[in-house]
Design an enzyme around this catalytic site. Sequence first.
Site, mmCIF file in Angstrom:
data_model
loop_
_atom_site.group_PDB
_atom_site.id
_atom_site.type_symbol
_atom_site.label_atom_id
_atom_site.label_comp_id
_atom_site.label_asym_id
_atom_site.label_seq_id
_atom_site.Cartn_x
_atom_site.Cartn_y
_atom_site.Cartn_z
ATOM 1 N N ASP A 73 8.470 -25.949 69.455
ATOM 2 C CA ASP A 73 9.655 -26.784 69.238
ATOM 3 C C ASP A 73 9.947 -27.636 70.477
ATOM 4 O OD1 ASP A 73 10.640 -24.810 70.873
ATOM 5 O OD2 ASP A 73 12.434 -24.383 69.670
ATOM 6 N N SER A 74 9.122 -27.477 71.536
ATOM 7 C CA SER A 74 9.159 -28.415 72.657
ATOM 8 C C SER A 74 8.852 -29.816 72.141
ATOM 9 C CB SER A 74 8.139 -28.013 73.729
ATOM 10 O OG SER A 74 6.881 -27.743 73.148
ATOM 11 N N ASP A 133 6.365 -22.899 65.444
ATOM 12 C CA ASP A 133 7.552 -22.409 66.153
ATOM 13 C C ASP A 133 8.783 -22.573 65.258
ATOM 14 O OD1 ASP A 133 8.674 -21.297 68.377
ATOM 15 O OD2 ASP A 133 8.490 -23.073 69.656
ATOM 16 N N LYS A 164 6.339 -18.316 65.418
ATOM 17 C CA LYS A 164 6.897 -17.774 66.665
ATOM 18 C C LYS A 164 8.409 -17.890 66.591
ATOM 19 C CE LYS A 164 6.798 -20.048 70.805
ATOM 20 N NZ LYS A 164 8.215 -20.074 71.173
ATOM 21 N N GLU A 179 12.196 -16.888 68.989
ATOM 22 C CA GLU A 179 12.759 -16.457 70.276
ATOM 23 C C GLU A 179 13.754 -15.333 70.072
ATOM 24 O OE1 GLU A 179 14.430 -19.851 72.302
ATOM 25 O OE2 GLU A 179 12.567 -21.005 72.157
ATOM 26 N N GLU A 219 8.426 -15.929 79.035
ATOM 27 C CA GLU A 219 8.638 -17.192 79.762
ATOM 28 C C GLU A 219 9.525 -16.969 80.982
ATOM 29 O OE1 GLU A 219 9.634 -20.566 77.322
ATOM 30 O OE2 GLU A 219 10.154 -21.813 79.052
#
Length: 277
Positions: free
Chosen positions: A45-46, A84, A114, A116, A183
Site C-alpha cells: 500500500d506504499s 497488501d 498482508k 498490519e 519494520e
Amino acid sequence: MRRTVSDIRSMKTEGKKISMLTAYDASMARLLSSCGVVDILLVGDSLGMVMLGYDSTVPVTMEEMLHHAKAVRRGAPNAFIVGDMPFGAYQTGERDAVFNGMRFMKEAGCDAVKLEGGLVMCGVVRALVDAGIPVMAHIGLTPQTAGQLGGYKLQGKGLDAARRLLAEARGLEEAGAFAVVMECIPSGLAQVITQNISIPTIGIGAGVNCDGQVLVTHDLLGMFDKFIPKFVKKYCDMAPVIKESIMQYDLEVKAGSFPGPEHGFTGQGDYSQILVS
Ligand code: KIV
C-alpha cells in the site's frame, strides 16, 4: 515455477534468505520477475505514496490496490504475489477482511495478502487462513497506524515493548500467518524474534538477521526521493538518469534532431503527388 506458501516457509528451515520487493505495475513486475531471483512481489500500500501522490498509506482504497495488483499479475504471471490489505479493508471485522482478502485472490490473482497489526489482529488472521487465504503479518512500525505509534519511528526499543513484539509475532504465528514483516525495530530484537518463531521473518529496518528482507523498489532504484528512511539502501540513482534523458529528448525535439531517419518509415511513391487533383 511459481513458488508456494510452503516453499516460502521451507526457505527458513533450509536457511535460505528470502528477498521481497514491491511492484505496482506490469512493466516493473515484468522486469523484476525477469531477473528470476526475487522470491516475493509485494503490491504494497506504499503504492499510495510512491505512485498515487498521497502523503500516507491511509487514503489507499481496495479498488486502487486491486487495479495495481491485477497489473502486477499480468506483468509477472509466475511470481508469488502478496496483496497488501489497505487501511479500512480489515479493521472493521473478520467478515470484511475475508471478503476483501477473497477479492485479492479471485480478482487480482494474488497468492496471499498482508495486513498490519499484532495481537489485536490474530482473530482476523485466523478467519482469513480458515477461509483459505494465506496471510503475511506486519508488526513493528505499521504505517497505517503510525499516528497512534507516535509517528514513523523505531518500535520495540525498551524491554517491555520488545516483549510485546515477541508476543505479537508468536500470536500471529499461532493464528496461522505464514510469514511476518518486521519494520523498523532494533536488529538484536529482530534476531531474537527470528530465532524464536517457526515462520519466516522479513525485515525492513530490522537488521540482517531476519529470514528475509523487503524494500520498496523505487527506493532501491533511487526513483522516490520525497522521503528516504535510514534503512533504505539505494543500489542506483535513477532520478538523475531519468531527468537527463528527458532534458536530452526535449533538446533534440526542439533542435529538430529527433526523430532521425532511423526512427522513421519509408512508404511507396512520391507523396507530393497527392496534392495534384
Ligand atoms: O506497503 C509496503 O510497501 C510495505 C513494505 C514496505 C513492507 O508494507
